[in-house]
Motif scaffolding. Structure first.
Motif, PDB file in Angstrom:
ATOM      1  N   GLU A   1       0.823  -1.213   0.000  1.00  0.00           N
ATOM      2  CA  GLU A   1       0.000   0.000   0.000  1.00  0.00           C
ATOM      3  C   GLU A   1       0.853   1.257   0.000  1.00  0.00           C
ATOM      4  O   GLU A   1       0.377   2.326  -0.369  1.00  0.00           O
ATOM      5  N   HIS A   2       2.110   1.130   0.390  1.00  0.00           N
ATOM      6  CA  HIS A   2       3.007   2.286   0.366  1.00  0.00           C
ATOM      7  C   HIS A   2       3.180   2.822  -1.058  1.00  0.00           C
ATOM      8  O   HIS A   2       3.475   4.002  -1.243  1.00  0.00           O
ATOM      9  N   HIS A   3       2.977   1.989  -2.072  1.00  0.00           N
ATOM     10  CA  HIS A   3       3.081   2.454  -3.465  1.00  0.00           C
ATOM     11  C   HIS A   3       2.053   3.538  -3.768  1.00  0.00           C
ATOM     12  O   HIS A   3       2.262   4.374  -4.638  1.00  0.00           O
ATOM     13  N   THR A   4       0.944   3.525  -3.055  1.00  0.00           N
ATOM     14  CA  THR A   4      -0.153   4.463  -3.327  1.00  0.00           C
ATOM     15  C   THR A   4       0.081   5.841  -2.726  1.00  0.00           C
ATOM     16  O   THR A   4      -0.623   6.790  -3.070  1.00  0.00           O
ATOM     17  N   GLY A   5       1.029   5.932  -1.792  1.00  0.00           N
ATOM     18  CA  GLY A   5       1.227   7.193  -1.079  1.00  0.00           C
ATOM     19  C   GLY A   5       0.178   7.415  -0.007  1.00  0.00           C
ATOM     20  O   GLY A   5       0.085   8.494   0.569  1.00  0.00           O
ATOM     21  N   ARG A   6      -0.622   6.386   0.271  1.00  0.00           N
ATOM     22  CA  ARG A   6      -1.692   6.512   1.259  1.00  0.00           C
ATOM     23  C   ARG A   6      -1.448   5.647   2.499  1.00  0.00           C
ATOM     24  O   ARG A   6      -2.370   5.416   3.283  1.00  0.00           O
ATOM     25  N   ALA A   7      -0.227   5.174   2.676  1.00  0.00           N
ATOM     26  CA  ALA A   7       0.112   4.360   3.847  1.00  0.00           C
ATOM     27  C   ALA A   7       1.316   4.977   4.546  1.00  0.00           C
ATOM     28  O   ALA A   7       2.207   5.521   3.895  1.00  0.00           O
ATOM     29  N   VAL A   8       1.308   4.889   5.862  1.00  0.00           N
ATOM     30  CA  VAL A   8       2.445   5.380   6.642  1.00  0.00           C
ATOM     31  C   VAL A   8       2.818   4.344   7.688  1.00  0.00           C
ATOM     32  O   VAL A   8       1.974   3.600   8.179  1.00  0.00           O
ATOM     33  N   ASP A   9       4.089   4.308   7.995  1.00  0.00           N
ATOM     34  CA  ASP A   9       4.580   3.591   9.165  1.00  0.00           C
ATOM     35  C   ASP A   9       4.938   4.676  10.164  1.00  0.00           C
ATOM     36  O   ASP A   9       5.574   5.677   9.805  1.00  0.00           O
ATOM     37  N   ILE A  10       4.521   4.487  11.411  1.00  0.00           N
ATOM     38  CA  ILE A  10       4.760   5.521  12.413  1.00  0.00           C
ATOM     39  C   ILE A  10       5.431   4.932  13.646  1.00  0.00           C
ATOM     40  O   ILE A  10       5.394   3.725  13.879  1.00  0.00           O
ATOM     41  N   ALA A  11       6.031   5.823  14.401  1.00  0.00           N
ATOM     42  CA  ALA A  11       6.666   5.468  15.668  1.00  0.00           C
ATOM     43  C   ALA A  11       6.418   6.617  16.631  1.00  0.00           C
ATOM     44  O   ALA A  11       5.740   7.596  16.295  1.00  0.00           O
ATOM     45  N   THR A  12       6.978   6.495  17.797  1.00  0.00           N
ATOM     46  CA  THR A  12       6.921   7.542  18.808  1.00  0.00           C
ATOM     47  C   THR A  12       8.241   7.506  19.566  1.00  0.00           C
ATOM     48  O   THR A  12       8.901   6.452  19.588  1.00  0.00           O
ATOM     49  N   PRO A  13       8.671   8.612  20.133  1.00  0.00           N
ATOM     50  CA  PRO A  13       9.933   8.583  20.875  1.00  0.00           C
ATOM     51  C   PRO A  13       9.931   7.466  21.928  1.00  0.00           C
ATOM     52  O   PRO A  13       8.918   7.216  22.583  1.00  0.00           O
ATOM     53  N   GLY A  14      11.063   6.795  22.030  1.00  0.00           N
ATOM     54  CA  GLY A  14      11.197   5.713  22.999  1.00  0.00           C
ATOM     55  C   GLY A  14      10.885   4.338  22.441  1.00  0.00           C
ATOM     56  O   GLY A  14      11.004   3.346  23.153  1.00  0.00           O
ATOM     57  N   THR A  15      10.464   4.280  21.179  1.00  0.00           N
ATOM     58  CA  THR A  15      10.228   2.982  20.539  1.00  0.00           C
ATOM     59  C   THR A  15      11.089   2.893  19.288  1.00  0.00           C
ATOM     60  O   THR A  15      11.316   3.891  18.605  1.00  0.00           O
ATOM     61  N   ARG A  16      11.565   1.697  19.002  1.00  0.00           N
ATOM     62  CA  ARG A  16      12.335   1.488  17.777  1.00  0.00           C
ATOM     63  C   ARG A  16      11.375   1.401  16.600  1.00  0.00           C
ATOM     64  O   ARG A  16      10.361   0.703  16.675  1.00  0.00           O
ATOM     65  N   PRO A  17      11.670   2.115  15.529  1.00  0.00           N
ATOM     66  CA  PRO A  17      10.794   2.073  14.355  1.00  0.00           C
ATOM     67  C   PRO A  17      10.653   0.659  13.797  1.00  0.00           C
ATOM     68  O   PRO A  17      11.586  -0.146  13.850  1.00  0.00           O
ATOM     69  N   LEU A  18       9.481   0.390  13.270  1.00  0.00           N
ATOM     70  CA  LEU A  18       9.184  -0.864  12.575  1.00  0.00           C
ATOM     71  C   LEU A  18       9.328  -2.090  13.466  1.00  0.00           C
ATOM     72  O   LEU A  18       9.740  -3.159  13.020  1.00  0.00           O
ATOM     73  N   THR A  19       8.993  -1.910  14.738  1.00  0.00           N
ATOM     74  CA  THR A  19       8.956  -3.033  15.674  1.00  0.00           C
ATOM     75  C   THR A  19       7.595  -3.030  16.362  1.00  0.00           C
ATOM     76  O   THR A  19       6.838  -2.059  16.264  1.00  0.00           O
TER      77      THR A  19
END
Length: 137
Positions: free
Chosen positions: A107-125
């Motif tokens: 879905e990232h191909h569409t430009g309509r999907a995001v992966d998010i994080a917040t301080p204190g967490t490792r991204p993509l976990t």
């Protein structure tokens, strides 16, 4: 390159997308720069998604929650490069496809999907799932 088979090159099973059935996604025709991600790379999203992301961040900030953009739009080529890097690092295609969609199926191909994080967490976990930001969402 004529006759190039990206799936064969990446060792992706030829029945990927059919078994189980998965939707294919076209690359976005229009994208807008949004903000740098957690490593400083400018991220792009479809215009309506960019507006929604900004509104979401603003609402979160209003209650003291900080959201970080990890990734937005990814081209089919970039998706293939992610898989190539993971294969080169010794991961099996089965391990990779458990967490990454094959090129053309993200879905990232569409430009309509995001992966998010917040301080204190490792991204993509899965750490994000235990955060106050996740609970707020």
């Amino acid at each position: 390159m004529t006759g190039y088979d990206m799936f064969a090159d990446l060792r992706i099973p030829s029945d990927y997308g059919r078994n189980p059935r998965r939707p294919k996604f076209k690359e976005a025709a229009e994208l807008t720069d949004v903000e740098p991600n957690v490593v400083g790379t400018m991220q792009r999203l479809a215009p309506e998604t960019a507006a929604a992301w900004r509104n979401l961040k603003r609402a979160a900030a209003g209650v003291g929650v900080q959201l970080l953009l990890v990734s937005g739009f990814r081209s089919v080529r970039h998706q293939a490069d992610i898989i190539r890097r993971k294969l080169a690092a010794g991961q099996s295609i089965e391990q990779i496809l458990a967490v990454n969609a094959a090129p053309g199926f993200s879905e990232h191909h569409t430009g309509r999907a995001v992966d998010i994080a917040t301080p204190g967490t490792r991204p993509l976990t899965t750490e994000f799932e235990s955060s106050a930001a996740f609970r707020w969402l």
